[in-house]
Motif scaffolding. Structure first.
Motif, PDB file in Angstrom:
ATOM      1  N   PHE A   1       0.894  -1.203   0.151  1.00 46.00           N
ATOM      2  CA  PHE A   1       0.024   0.035  -0.113  1.00 46.00           C
ATOM      3  C   PHE A   1       0.745   1.064   0.101  1.00 46.00           C
ATOM      4  O   PHE A   1       1.939   1.372   0.602  1.00 46.00           O
ATOM      5  CB  PHE A   1      -0.830   0.004   1.373  1.00 46.00           C
ATOM      6  CG  PHE A   1      -2.075  -0.924   1.023  1.00 46.00           C
ATOM      7  CD1 PHE A   1      -3.360  -0.277   0.848  1.00 46.00           C
ATOM      8  CD2 PHE A   1      -2.097  -2.174   1.388  1.00 46.00           C
ATOM      9  CE1 PHE A   1      -4.505  -1.376   0.703  1.00 46.00           C
ATOM     10  CE2 PHE A   1      -2.987  -3.012   1.499  1.00 46.00           C
ATOM     11  CZ  PHE A   1      -4.384  -2.553   1.027  1.00 46.00           C
ATOM     12  N   VAL A   2       0.494   2.181  -0.896  1.00 42.58           N
ATOM     13  CA  VAL A   2       1.196   3.423  -0.989  1.00 42.58           C
ATOM     14  C   VAL A   2       0.567   4.695  -0.554  1.00 42.58           C
ATOM     15  O   VAL A   2      -0.743   4.810  -0.834  1.00 42.58           O
ATOM     16  CB  VAL A   2       1.625   3.516  -2.106  1.00 42.58           C
ATOM     17  CG1 VAL A   2       2.540   5.135  -2.380  1.00 42.58           C
ATOM     18  CG2 VAL A   2       2.827   2.588  -2.798  1.00 42.58           C
ATOM     19  N   GLU A   3       0.713   5.526   0.210  1.00 46.26           N
ATOM     20  CA  GLU A   3       0.252   6.836   0.689  1.00 46.26           C
ATOM     21  C   GLU A   3       0.849   7.831   0.003  1.00 46.26           C
ATOM     22  O   GLU A   3       2.093   8.199   0.170  1.00 46.26           O
ATOM     23  CB  GLU A   3       0.374   6.926   2.340  1.00 46.26           C
ATOM     24  CG  GLU A   3      -0.388   8.276   2.734  1.00 46.26           C
ATOM     25  CD  GLU A   3      -0.316   8.590   4.249  1.00 46.26           C
ATOM     26  OE1 GLU A   3      -0.074   9.504   4.519  1.00 46.26           O
ATOM     27  OE2 GLU A   3       0.058   7.652   4.888  1.00 46.26           O
TER      28      GLU A   3
ATOM     29  N   GLU B   1      -1.231   2.713 -12.752  1.00 42.28           N
ATOM     30  CA  GLU B   1      -1.219   4.003 -12.166  1.00 42.28           C
ATOM     31  C   GLU B   1      -0.105   4.211 -11.204  1.00 42.28           C
ATOM     32  O   GLU B   1       0.378   5.341 -11.060  1.00 42.28           O
ATOM     33  CB  GLU B   1      -2.493   4.155 -11.331  1.00 42.28           C
ATOM     34  CG  GLU B   1      -2.541   5.430 -10.689  1.00 42.28           C
ATOM     35  CD  GLU B   1      -3.886   5.594  -9.594  1.00 42.28           C
ATOM     36  OE1 GLU B   1      -3.677   6.621  -8.662  1.00 42.28           O
ATOM     37  OE2 GLU B   1      -4.687   4.876  -9.810  1.00 42.28           O
ATOM     38  N   LEU B   2       0.290   3.040 -10.840  1.00 46.12           N
ATOM     39  CA  LEU B   2       1.408   3.053  -9.738  1.00 46.12           C
ATOM     40  C   LEU B   2       2.779   2.312 -10.513  1.00 46.12           C
ATOM     41  O   LEU B   2       2.962   1.186 -10.294  1.00 46.12           O
ATOM     42  CB  LEU B   2       1.184   2.139  -8.559  1.00 46.12           C
ATOM     43  CG  LEU B   2       0.086   2.832  -7.479  1.00 46.12           C
ATOM     44  CD1 LEU B   2      -0.352   1.637  -6.576  1.00 46.12           C
ATOM     45  CD2 LEU B   2       0.718   4.105  -7.048  1.00 46.12           C
TER      46      LEU B   2
ATOM     47  N   VAL C   1       7.378   5.056  -8.118  1.00 44.60           N
ATOM     48  CA  VAL C   1       6.769   5.507  -6.776  1.00 44.60           C
ATOM     49  C   VAL C   1       7.418   5.257  -5.412  1.00 44.60           C
ATOM     50  O   VAL C   1       7.435   6.091  -4.677  1.00 44.60           O
ATOM     51  CB  VAL C   1       5.283   4.974  -6.867  1.00 44.60           C
ATOM     52  CG1 VAL C   1       5.455   3.557  -6.199  1.00 44.60           C
ATOM     53  CG2 VAL C   1       4.416   5.829  -5.761  1.00 44.60           C
ATOM     54  N   LEU C   2       8.271   4.195  -5.769  1.00 45.49           N
ATOM     55  CA  LEU C   2       9.143   4.124  -4.474  1.00 45.49           C
ATOM     56  C   LEU C   2      10.173   5.203  -4.304  1.00 45.49           C
ATOM     57  O   LEU C   2      10.842   5.212  -3.442  1.00 45.49           O
ATOM     58  CB  LEU C   2       9.653   2.644  -4.417  1.00 45.49           C
ATOM     59  CG  LEU C   2       8.856   1.496  -4.606  1.00 45.49           C
ATOM     60  CD1 LEU C   2       9.503   0.070  -4.565  1.00 45.49           C
ATOM     61  CD2 LEU C   2       8.001   1.467  -3.338  1.00 45.49           C
ATOM     62  N   ASP C   3      10.558   5.757  -5.498  1.00 47.20           N
ATOM     63  CA  ASP C   3      11.681   7.023  -5.379  1.00 47.20           C
ATOM     64  C   ASP C   3      11.061   7.917  -4.633  1.00 47.20           C
ATOM     65  O   ASP C   3      11.709   8.672  -4.019  1.00 47.20           O
ATOM     66  CB  ASP C   3      11.783   7.465  -6.850  1.00 47.20           C
ATOM     67  CG  ASP C   3      12.774   6.236  -7.541  1.00 47.20           C
ATOM     68  OD1 ASP C   3      13.727   5.735  -6.960  1.00 47.20           O
ATOM     69  OD2 ASP C   3      12.777   6.307  -8.919  1.00 47.20           O
TER      70      ASP C   3
ATOM     71  N   GLY D   1      10.589  10.985   0.881  1.00 42.70           N
ATOM     72  CA  GLY D   1       9.506  11.670   1.632  1.00 42.70           C
ATOM     73  C   GLY D   1       8.257  12.058   1.523  1.00 42.70           C
ATOM     74  O   GLY D   1       7.567  12.599   1.881  1.00 42.70           O
ATOM     75  N   GLU D   2       8.000  11.729  -0.033  1.00 41.27           N
ATOM     76  CA  GLU D   2       6.889  12.492  -0.804  1.00 41.27           C
ATOM     77  C   GLU D   2       5.644  11.343  -0.726  1.00 41.27           C
ATOM     78  O   GLU D   2       4.644  11.815  -0.972  1.00 41.27           O
ATOM     79  CB  GLU D   2       7.190  12.702  -2.241  1.00 41.27           C
ATOM     80  CG  GLU D   2       8.307  13.893  -2.212  1.00 41.27           C
ATOM     81  CD  GLU D   2       8.920  14.120  -3.712  1.00 41.27           C
ATOM     82  OE1 GLU D   2       8.230  13.393  -4.363  1.00 41.27           O
ATOM     83  OE2 GLU D   2       9.827  14.845  -3.784  1.00 41.27           O
TER      84      GLU D   2
END
Length: 288
Positions: free
Chosen positions: A180-182, A223-224, A228-230, A235-236
């Protein structure tokens, strides 16, 4: 403690052989399994795990033991000692030395252990891809060697989980977790079309998080991106993993760098734990 093992209709002694040398689960990984957490002496989400076991067996073309028999085997293991984690394994049984199956009865084994729950997750990006077009995509199969290689890679980097992209370069899953990504004021998770497993904890986190009015959803296909892990490292964005043994767990480091927990993901974790305490066997969703 030694594992508590049920096989062949009865509890077995520790170390007692229970699988034939010709069992296809042993020779070619021809089987399916489920791992369950035990909460306060109760196998958590048992109905959902058994439904997914039956789904995986159907996808594999395996004969599935009667659900009542599986529940009886689990009860026998639970009554034989302290158990905090269960594994139910079904294989196609004895077969020839090759990929073709035999015509014998399936093998059913239930194992219980008293194992600590993982308290942290340190992750790395895997250099390999998950094939979303595989015949086994979305199936919880005992053919797990690919994940073993990736976990050993993670361990060589001082981590305990590897995060995997699919062949399109999109975020997919961990070796034994969903992700899961916030980001942007909401929590998103890769769609099943990415090739990830339909995790029991993933599904419950989505259901219970939405019920708690938290902004979370399944991402649209594509979409992901893995990039996105960058954003997580910068910290974004923030990252969590889910599994039966981990619950909803913050990823404390990625590629060797410490990362902060996401405030929304903390709320998702809290909502999950509260709902799990109240409802240890949530109903299986109806298929439409």
């Amino acid at each position: 403690m030694n594992p508590i093992v049920w096989a062949g209709g009865t509890l077995r002694e520790p170390g007692e052989p229970v699988v034939a040398a010709t069992d296809h689960g042993f020779t070619v990984g021809d089987g399916v399994f489920e791992t369950l957490a035990v909460r306060d002496g109760v196998p958590f989400a048992l109905s959902r795990h058994l439904a997914r076991l039956a789904y995986s067996a159907d996808r594999m073309g395996l004969g599935m033991p009667d659900g009542a028999a599986v529940r009886e085997a689990i009860a026998a293991v639970m009554g034989a000692g302290v158990v905090t984690r269960l594994r139910v394994t079904v294989t196609s049984g004895a077969g020839p030395m090759g990929s073709a199956r035999g015509d014998g009865a399936p093998t059913l084994i239930v194992t219980g252990v008293d194992a600590p729950r993982p308290h942290t997750c340190r992750a790395v990006r895997a250099p390999w891809k998950r094939n979303e077009r595989s015949a086994l995509a979305g199936v919880k199969t005992t053919s797990y060697a690919e994940n073993v290689v990736m976990v050993e890679y993670a361990r060589s980097k001082g981590a305990d989980e590897a995060i995997i992209a699919n062949t399109f370069g999109n975020l997919c899953e961990g070796t034994a977790t969903n992700v899961f990504v916030e980001r942007g004021g909401e929590v998103v998770t890769p769609p099943l079309a990415s090739g990830c497993l339909a995790g029991i904890t993933r599904g419950l986190a989505l259901e219970w998080g939405v019920r708690a009015a938290l902004p979370m959803r399944v991402a649209a296909p594509g979409e992901l991106a893995m990039s996105v892990l960058d954003e997580v490292l910068a910290g974004e964005a923030h990252l969590a993993v889910t599994s039966s043994t981990r619950g909803v767990q913050h990823v404390s480091s990625l590629d060797g760098e410490d990362i902060a927990a996401g405030p929304l993901l903390r709320k998702v974790s809290a909502a999950y734990e509260l709902a799990a305490e109240r409802n240890p066997d949530p109903a299986v969703p109806s298929r439409r």
